[in-house]
Motif scaffolding. Structure first.
Motif, mmCIF file in Angstrom:
data_model
loop_
_atom_site.group_PDB
_atom_site.id
_atom_site.type_symbol
_atom_site.label_atom_id
_atom_site.label_comp_id
_atom_site.label_asym_id
_atom_site.label_seq_id
_atom_site.Cartn_x
_atom_site.Cartn_y
_atom_site.Cartn_z
ATOM 1 N N LEU A 253 0.860 -1.171 0.000
ATOM 2 C CA LEU A 253 0.000 0.000 0.000
ATOM 3 C C LEU A 253 0.895 1.219 0.000
ATOM 4 N N ASP A 254 0.757 2.069 -1.007
ATOM 5 C CA ASP A 254 1.571 3.285 -1.139
ATOM 6 C C ASP A 254 3.071 2.997 -1.108
ATOM 7 N N GLY A 255 3.498 1.934 -1.752
ATOM 8 C CA GLY A 255 4.917 1.620 -1.834
ATOM 9 C C GLY A 255 5.508 1.005 -0.585
ATOM 10 N N THR A 256 4.667 0.646 0.382
ATOM 11 C CA THR A 256 5.128 0.034 1.620
ATOM 12 C C THR A 256 4.663 -1.413 1.666
ATOM 13 N N LEU A 257 5.584 -2.298 2.028
ATOM 14 C CA LEU A 257 5.292 -3.722 2.105
ATOM 15 C C LEU A 257 4.847 -4.070 3.520
ATOM 16 N N TYR A 258 3.726 -4.783 3.624
ATOM 17 C CA TYR A 258 3.203 -5.227 4.911
ATOM 18 C C TYR A 258 3.080 -6.741 4.890
ATOM 19 N N GLY A 259 3.219 -7.339 6.044
ATOM 20 C CA GLY A 259 3.036 -8.776 6.172
ATOM 21 C C GLY A 259 1.568 -9.125 6.331
ATOM 22 N N SER A 260 1.303 -10.401 6.446
ATOM 23 C CA SER A 260 -0.082 -10.863 6.546
ATOM 24 C C SER A 260 -0.739 -10.433 7.857
ATOM 25 N N GLU A 261 0.057 -10.030 8.848
ATOM 26 C CA GLU A 261 -0.526 -9.585 10.115
ATOM 27 C C GLU A 261 -1.317 -8.285 9.962
ATOM 28 N N LYS A 262 -1.093 -7.522 8.911
ATOM 29 C CA LYS A 262 -1.808 -6.266 8.660
ATOM 30 C C LYS A 262 -3.032 -6.464 7.768
ATOM 31 N N LEU A 263 -3.328 -7.704 7.398
ATOM 32 C CA LEU A 263 -4.448 -7.978 6.497
ATOM 33 C C LEU A 263 -5.764 -7.456 7.065
ATOM 34 N N GLU A 264 -6.041 -7.767 8.306
ATOM 35 C CA GLU A 264 -7.303 -7.359 8.921
ATOM 36 C C GLU A 264 -7.406 -5.837 8.996
ATOM 37 N N PHE A 265 -6.318 -5.167 9.350
ATOM 38 C CA PHE A 265 -6.310 -3.708 9.459
ATOM 39 C C PHE A 265 -6.595 -3.059 8.099
ATOM 40 N N ILE A 266 -5.914 -3.523 7.054
ATOM 41 C CA ILE A 266 -6.096 -2.936 5.721
ATOM 42 C C ILE A 266 -7.481 -3.269 5.168
ATOM 43 N N ALA A 267 -7.961 -4.477 5.428
ATOM 44 C CA ALA A 267 -9.287 -4.867 4.937
ATOM 45 C C ALA A 267 -10.390 -4.050 5.589
ATOM 46 N N LYS A 268 -10.167 -3.580 6.812
ATOM 47 C CA LYS A 268 -11.190 -2.799 7.517
ATOM 48 C C LYS A 268 -11.120 -1.307 7.220
ATOM 49 N N LEU A 269 -10.174 -0.875 6.403
ATOM 50 C CA LEU A 269 -10.123 0.539 6.035
ATOM 51 C C LEU A 269 -11.439 0.928 5.363
ATOM 52 N N PRO A 270 -11.922 2.130 5.612
ATOM 53 C CA PRO A 270 -13.184 2.531 4.981
ATOM 54 C C PRO A 270 -12.998 2.793 3.490
ATOM 55 N N THR A 271 -14.076 2.560 2.745
ATOM 56 C CA THR A 271 -14.059 2.901 1.328
ATOM 57 C C THR A 271 -14.145 4.417 1.204
ATOM 58 N N LYS A 272 -14.037 4.926 0.001
ATOM 59 C CA LYS A 272 -14.080 6.371 -0.206
ATOM 60 C C LYS A 272 -15.410 6.954 0.271
ATOM 61 N N GLU A 273 -16.504 6.299 -0.091
ATOM 62 C CA GLU A 273 -17.819 6.788 0.311
ATOM 63 C C GLU A 273 -17.985 6.742 1.823
#
Length: 148
Positions: A113-133
């Motif tokens: 995300l934005d040129g930064t590599l994250y491991g699978s431990e951040k999957l839940e955090f990134i998946a819960k990010l709000p959509t644009k709307e």
């Protein structure tokens, strides 16, 4: 399957074009999934506007070179499926998270995300990010709260 040089160039240019315009990416191991399960994953990816592709690692490394997802280069080992979110940054993470809950064989390894590599431990955090709307509506509710 042997690919000719022209076919390899087409694959690299296609994936590079998607990577250049994508907002986020995910790398998952798919070993053990049946053809029917992969077809189901592809159908869900199309519905979520996520580009999903199984690509040889050498071709994928060439495709992500000079893009925001160049950080994925070292993580491309073994049988992987690439997922690129075209509009929403959390679309690929949300798709793979939901699909891996029902199919344990799909294993999300890395997210970018934005040129930064994250491991699978951040999957839940990134998946819960709000959509644009959702983000706009949350912002508007914060703005309107003092008035009401």
């Amino acid at each position: 399957m042997v690919l000719k040089l022209e076919n390899k160039k087409e694959i690299v240019s296609e994936v590079a074009g998607v990577a250049a315009n994508a907002t986020s990416a995910a790398v998952s191991y798919y070993r053990g999934l049946t053809v029917g399960e992969m077809t189901e994953l592809r159908a869900k990816a199309r519905a979520s506007d996520v580009y999903l592709r199984v690509v040889r690692n050498t071709l994928a490394r060439l495709a992500v070179k000079n893009t925001a997802f160049e950080c994925l280069t070292e993580s491309l080992t073994g049988p992987v499926v690439l997922a690129f979110s075209r509009k929403e940054p959390n679309a690929a993470a949300r798709l793979l998270r939901d699909f891996s809950k029902a199919h344990e064989k799909l294993e999300v390894k890395f997210l970018a995300l934005d040129g930064t590599l994250y491991g699978s431990e951040k999957l839940e955090f990134i998946a819960k990010l709000p959509t644009k709307e959702e983000a706009i509506s949350q912002f508007m509710s914060v703005l309107l709260a003092p008035m009401s």
